[in-house]
Design a protein around this motif. Sequence first.
Motif, PDB file in Angstrom:
ATOM      1  N   ASP A   1       0.820  -1.210   0.000  1.00  0.00           N
ATOM      2  CA  ASP A   1       0.000   0.000   0.000  1.00  0.00           C
ATOM      3  C   ASP A   1       0.855   1.261   0.000  1.00  0.00           C
ATOM      4  OD1 ASP A   1      -2.615  -1.242   0.151  1.00  0.00           O
ATOM      5  OD2 ASP A   1      -2.092  -1.797   2.214  1.00  0.00           O
TER       6      ASP A   1
ATOM      7  N   ASN B   1      -0.628   3.832  -2.894  1.00  0.00           N
ATOM      8  CA  ASN B   1      -1.661   3.495  -3.855  1.00  0.00           C
ATOM      9  C   ASN B   1      -2.949   4.278  -3.601  1.00  0.00           C
ATOM     10  OD1 ASN B   1      -2.832   2.214  -1.660  1.00  0.00           O
ATOM     11  ND2 ASN B   1      -2.376   0.137  -2.367  1.00  0.00           N
ATOM     12  N   ARG B   2      -3.944   3.995  -4.434  1.00  0.00           N
ATOM     13  CA  ARG B   2      -5.228   4.693  -4.337  1.00  0.00           C
ATOM     14  C   ARG B   2      -5.918   4.441  -3.002  1.00  0.00           C
ATOM     15  NH1 ARG B   2      -8.682   8.607  -6.243  1.00  0.00           N
ATOM     16  NH2 ARG B   2      -7.619   8.375  -8.233  1.00  0.00           N
ATOM     17  N   HIS B   3      -5.788   3.231  -2.471  1.00  0.00           N
ATOM     18  CA  HIS B   3      -6.419   2.917  -1.192  1.00  0.00           C
ATOM     19  C   HIS B   3      -5.921   3.859  -0.098  1.00  0.00           C
ATOM     20  CE1 HIS B   3      -7.957   0.830   2.270  1.00  0.00           C
ATOM     21  NE2 HIS B   3      -6.745   0.488   2.682  1.00  0.00           N
TER      22      HIS B   3
ATOM     23  N   ASP C   1      -7.211   7.434  -0.653  1.00  0.00           N
ATOM     24  CA  ASP C   1      -8.637   7.583  -0.364  1.00  0.00           C
ATOM     25  C   ASP C   1      -8.954   7.525   1.120  1.00  0.00           C
ATOM     26  OD1 ASP C   1      -9.302   7.856  -3.022  1.00  0.00           O
ATOM     27  OD2 ASP C   1      -9.885   5.753  -3.298  1.00  0.00           O
ATOM     28  N   THR C   2      -8.077   6.920   1.913  1.00  0.00           N
ATOM     29  CA  THR C   2      -8.415   6.670   3.320  1.00  0.00           C
ATOM     30  C   THR C   2      -7.574   7.445   4.316  1.00  0.00           C
ATOM     31  OG1 THR C   2      -6.971   4.706   3.312  1.00  0.00           O
ATOM     32  CG2 THR C   2      -9.309   4.358   2.847  1.00  0.00           C
TER      33      THR C   2
ATOM     34  N   TYR D   1      -2.092  -0.529   6.744  1.00  0.00           N
ATOM     35  CA  TYR D   1      -1.490  -0.461   5.414  1.00  0.00           C
ATOM     36  C   TYR D   1      -0.299  -1.409   5.322  1.00  0.00           C
ATOM     37  CZ  TYR D   1      -4.001   4.042   5.020  1.00  0.00           C
ATOM     38  OH  TYR D   1      -4.947   5.026   4.988  1.00  0.00           O
TER      39      TYR D   1
END
Length: 226
Positions: free
Chosen positions: A109, A157-159, A162-163, A186
Motif C-alpha cells: 500500500d 496506492n489509491r487505497h 482515499d483513506t 497499510y
Amino acid sequence: MKDVAFVVPVYNEAQVIGTVIKAIQAVTPHVVCVNDGSTDASAAEILKAGAYLVDHPINMGQGAALQTGIEFARLLPGVERFVTFDADGQHVIDDAIRMLTTLEVGDLDIVLGSRFLGASVGAPRLRKALLRLAVRFSNVTSGIRLTDAHNGLRAFNRHVADTIEITAPDMTHASEIIELIARNGYRYREVPVTIHYTAYSVSKGQAGMNAVNIAVDTLLRKVGRS
C-alpha cells in the motif's frame, strides 16, 4: 507514468521549485504543488513550470499542504499512484521511480524512503543525531519499527490516498502518517534512498527545538486517543 501524481508542498521555494518540477515532469505530467501561503514568487514559478497550482491563502503547515495536495490529486483522471516529494531539491527522482516499482511488485500500500538505509549526502551531524532520536521515539509510540521516521519521500496506492486523513498541520504530520499506517493496517516497506543536503536545503530545515515540539504533540495525540 501517467497514472502517477506527485504531491509537492511548497513554502517560499521560488529559488528551486521550477527545477524540482521539471525533474518530476520527466516522469509524469501530474505535478500538484500546494503553495502553502508563500510570500515569495513560488506561485509564479509553479505556474511558469506548468504544474498544477493549489493555493493556501495562509501558511497552514506541511501536513495540511500534503492533505490538500492528496485530495486534489485523487481527482485527476487516471491517477492511481501517488508520491509525496519535497520542494527543496533534497529528493532524487530515480528513488521515487524505484519506490513506485516496489509498490507494484511488492503488493504494498505504501513505500517509505529511508536515508539511514541509503545515504545522507552533506547532512549536518546534529541533524542526523536528531533524526535518529526521532526514529527511536517513533518506534516506541507508533508500534511500527522503521529506520527513518521523518522522510518526506513516500509512494502509495489509491487505497491509501482515499483513506488517509492527515490532521496534524505542521511537521508532526510525519509521525501521524506512521501512526496511520499502523492504525489503518497499510501494507508497507522501507527502501533505501539518498537525501542531498545543500546549503540551501539546510537553511530551510527545521530547528532542533521543533523535534521537541513534535515529540510533545505526538504524545498529546496519543493520550487524546486513549
